[in-house]
Enzyme design. Sequence first.
Site, PDB file in Angstrom:
ATOM      1  N   SER A 176       0.852  -1.187   0.000  1.00  0.00           N
ATOM      2  CA  SER A 176       0.000   0.000   0.000  1.00  0.00           C
ATOM      3  C   SER A 176       0.891   1.241   0.000  1.00  0.00           C
ATOM      4  O   SER A 176       2.063   1.177   0.382  1.00  0.00           O
ATOM      5  CB  SER A 176      -0.882   0.006   1.258  1.00  0.00           C
ATOM      6  OG  SER A 176      -1.479   1.272   1.465  1.00  0.00           O
ATOM      7  N   TYR A 189      -1.970  -0.165  10.301  1.00  0.00           N
ATOM      8  CA  TYR A 189      -1.889  -0.612   8.908  1.00  0.00           C
ATOM      9  C   TYR A 189      -0.512  -0.290   8.314  1.00  0.00           C
ATOM     10  O   TYR A 189       0.091  -1.127   7.640  1.00  0.00           O
ATOM     11  CB  TYR A 189      -2.994   0.061   8.110  1.00  0.00           C
ATOM     12  CG  TYR A 189      -3.172  -0.469   6.702  1.00  0.00           C
ATOM     13  CD1 TYR A 189      -3.640  -1.756   6.471  1.00  0.00           C
ATOM     14  CD2 TYR A 189      -2.900   0.336   5.599  1.00  0.00           C
ATOM     15  CE1 TYR A 189      -3.819  -2.236   5.186  1.00  0.00           C
ATOM     16  CE2 TYR A 189      -3.076  -0.133   4.309  1.00  0.00           C
ATOM     17  CZ  TYR A 189      -3.535  -1.421   4.108  1.00  0.00           C
ATOM     18  OH  TYR A 189      -3.708  -1.886   2.821  1.00  0.00           O
TER      19      TYR A 189
END
Length: 334
Positions: A176, A189
């Site tokens: 990501s 995250y």
Amino acid sequence: MNHILFIGQVIGIFSISAILLFLLAKLVCRPPGVMQDGYGYAVLITGCDSGFGHQLARSLDQRGFVVFAGCLCPEGAGARSLQSLSSTNLRILKLDVTSDEDVKQAKKIVQENLPEKGLWAVVNNAGISDWAEIEWSTIEDFHNMVDINLFGCIRTSIAFLPLVRATKGRMVFMSSIFSFFNCLNMGAYSVSKRGLEAFADCLRVEMASFGVKVSIIQPGNFGQATNIVRMKTAYDIWEKLDDDRKQRFNQHYIKLANEYFLSTCKSGFKNGDLVINAMLHAVTSAKPRCRYLLVSTMDMCFFKLFPFLPTAVTDAVFTLSSMYTKRKQMLHAK
């Protein structure tokens, strides 16, 4: 003056010659583009219940690969849909990447059902996403995120590497932009994805000796294209906080933060084609990239530069956001 002009002309000629030679070499030594079909090869994909894994499994199945589609819920609606829309070359596997036993059993099934050319690629796609400020989180929140997004990939990779090494194939990792873009609400995250990229980078260096290519996929805002983003209300967040944190983070601010996050998710890509195409390229191209940064054209320059900017500059970027300004005002007003 004439001497300087002559030197300039010589440099110009050499530069043009170098460019022409480079282009000629690219044309003469051009490698084959992509695998036209995957006949005889297998691919293992984790996280195929929905989202990118689900779409990639269908795409590779259509290209003739034997697809081992790892699903958390093999009897669920996502797995059933995938099976019904695919050929007999696609096999659903029960695969919880946090389970040593699941990974062991999946490897046994893959080994017993490999096509003649072997396991060409492992796509580590399984993952979860959640958002919360660090002080809204517990150590269990971090454990859960890292166990799936990081250790799940490591567990699966170590198990299947011998098979991929035998074919000089591919290892692909779903990361990501939050692996390097540190911002509000994405602490857990980001930790999991930054660790994932460190693992993949080290693996790429080690696997180069064996001819195995390692690629990292870095999607931007694809919240609408998948169901990975966990939806929750301001009340859900508020109820989780203890009294001390309720004193610090008032309910009005949490409501504002929740609305801002949800609106941000809705502003992203509405389908996952860009990501699927990048994953296909990583699996089938003769020269896959080490990283695929997948953001809008407008954002590309910013995210390309971001990792190289001084920390003082990258931190200052967030002061430009109205949300950060409101946050500072609301939390310091107490």
